[in-house]
Design a protein around this motif. Structure first.
Motif: not given
Length: 401
Positions: A122, A155, A157, A195, A205, A371, A375
């Motif tokens: 992303s 993001y 992760t 994050w 993330s 949260t 997504h």
């Protein structure tokens, strides 16, 4: 050290055992934002991160149904730990779809040796989530044998604690999308643990910065070709998200039941009118738990059915079977979103005022659910289901369905 190659039964049993252990420290890790480094190492040693390596490469090659159950079980213990390897499995799947035999042999060998994949996909600040600026450019001295990579990803992760970071980028200016496989410790790679989400707080993330990173041609795999025909790549990725949400819902219900049966005081009117001694015997509480159990069971069942739909599509892939798999996963995403948010919210309603104490950290279930379910919007999953119900229209062929 090579990791064990697990059967489906061994994988779910191992996931259940790890989830039980991970659950014991989940509240503290969330409260103090302690990254699960040791827990992730234990997960890696267990062999669970290698369960989708193809059999011809020496892997377990377990069905999607087993993978989804592993994710659901892990999420009942700690959904942050379950989310961290999400991209690992997605990019193992990407290798199965589009990598050369030599690339598959190398990277599947890495997975069987216990190494982990993160992600740098992303981007923040683009027009939408499927809009990418990061570009691989040929090295002037080596032409197409060596490429250079610059960019910034958000993001990301799993990247902080990974061995390899798959980076989604254009191959050449405005070229098709490819995956650049970059070593975590390569020159020019910086992973920032920034994050600060209210939930899923220990997924790390954060941000990946790429500054003139050298990428050899043999470490670049096509991404765009995955979507040139029917595929279950998107359904598989979305299914794992649904499994995580189902795990959050089950964990919230489990902790609510434990609290109500051991700590909650009965309401005075229930004592006066019904003569009950335990809050858990209040008919309104029993009814609420029955409704929650129903919602969680329904969500779990839809996850299991969606996983079987993906397995069926993989066995006989065509536009109809791929579309059916995406629709089944869309239903699971809708149901697990509602179950996770609903259960994590009603936890307080059935438990009483004391459950809201910050020291108990029961609110982490709602924060995690809220949260993670952001997504990508469940409302669009439901919309595609509606189009199917009305006109038999198959969903679009992309990586988010």
């Amino acid at each position: 050290m090579p990791v064990p190659v697990l059967s489906a039964r061994e994988a779910t049993s191992t996931a259940s055992e790890l989830a039980e252990r991970f659950a014991k420290g989940a509240a503290e890790r969330d409260s103090d934002r302690i990254l699960p480094v040791e827990e992730l190492d234990e997960l890696g040693r267990s062999g669970l991160l290698a369960i989708t390596v193809p059999a011809e490469q020496g892997g377990a090659d377990l069905p999607v149904a087993a993978v989804a159950e592993v994710f659901r079980l892990l999420a009942t213990g700690d959904p942050s730990i379950a989310q961290i390897p999400h991209s690992h499995f997605v990019y193992v799947n990407a290798l199965r779809h589009a990598a050369t035999p030599a690339q598959q042999a190398f990277f599947f060998g890495e997975v069987l040796a216990g190494r982990r994949f993160g992600n740098a996909q992303s981007e923040i600040g683009t027009k939408h989530v499927r809009d990418f600026r990061t570009t691989l450019r040929p090295d002037p001295a080596h032409q197409t044998e060596l490429w250079r990579l610059d960019g910034e990803k958000g993001y990301a992760t799993g990247a902080l604690l990974a061995d390899w970071i798959p980076v989604l980028a254009h191959l050449g200016v405005d070229g098709p999308m490819h995956v650049a496989w970059v070593e975590r410790e390569a020159a020019g790679v910086t992973v920032v643990d920034d994050w600060n989400g209210m939930g899923q707080r220990t997924t790390a993330s954060g941000t990946v910065r790429l500054d003139d990173v050298a990428v050899a041609a043999e470490r670049i795999t096509p991404y765009h070709v995955t979507f040139e025909g029917p595929q279950t790549y998107g359904a598989f990725a979305q299914l794992l998200h649904a499994a995580i949400d189902a795990g959050i819902a089950r964990a919230a219900l489990r902790d609510a039941a434990e609290f109500v049966t051991t700590k909650s005081r009965p309401y005075p009117d229930a004592i006066a009118e019904l003569g009950i001694e335990r809050h858990a015997d209040d008919p309104t509480v029993v009814q609420a738990f029955g409704e929650l159990e129903l919602a969680v069971r329904a969500a779990e069942a839809l996850v299991a059915e969606a996983a079987r739909a993906v397995d069926r599509a993989d066995a006989e892939l065509n536009a109809d079977s791929a579309g059916a798999a995406s629709l089944a996963v869309a239903a699971a995403r809708g149901a697990t979103t509602d179950a996770a948010l609903g259960t994590a919210t009603r936890l307080f309603e059935v438990s009483g005022t004391r459950a809201a104490l910050d020291s108990l950290n029961l609110h982490r279930h709602w924060r995690n659910a809220r949260t993670h379910t952001l997504h990508d919007p469940a409302a669009w999953k439901v919309r595609h289901l509606g189009r199917w119900a009305l006109d038999g229209q198959l969903p679009p062929n992309h990586g988010q369905l």
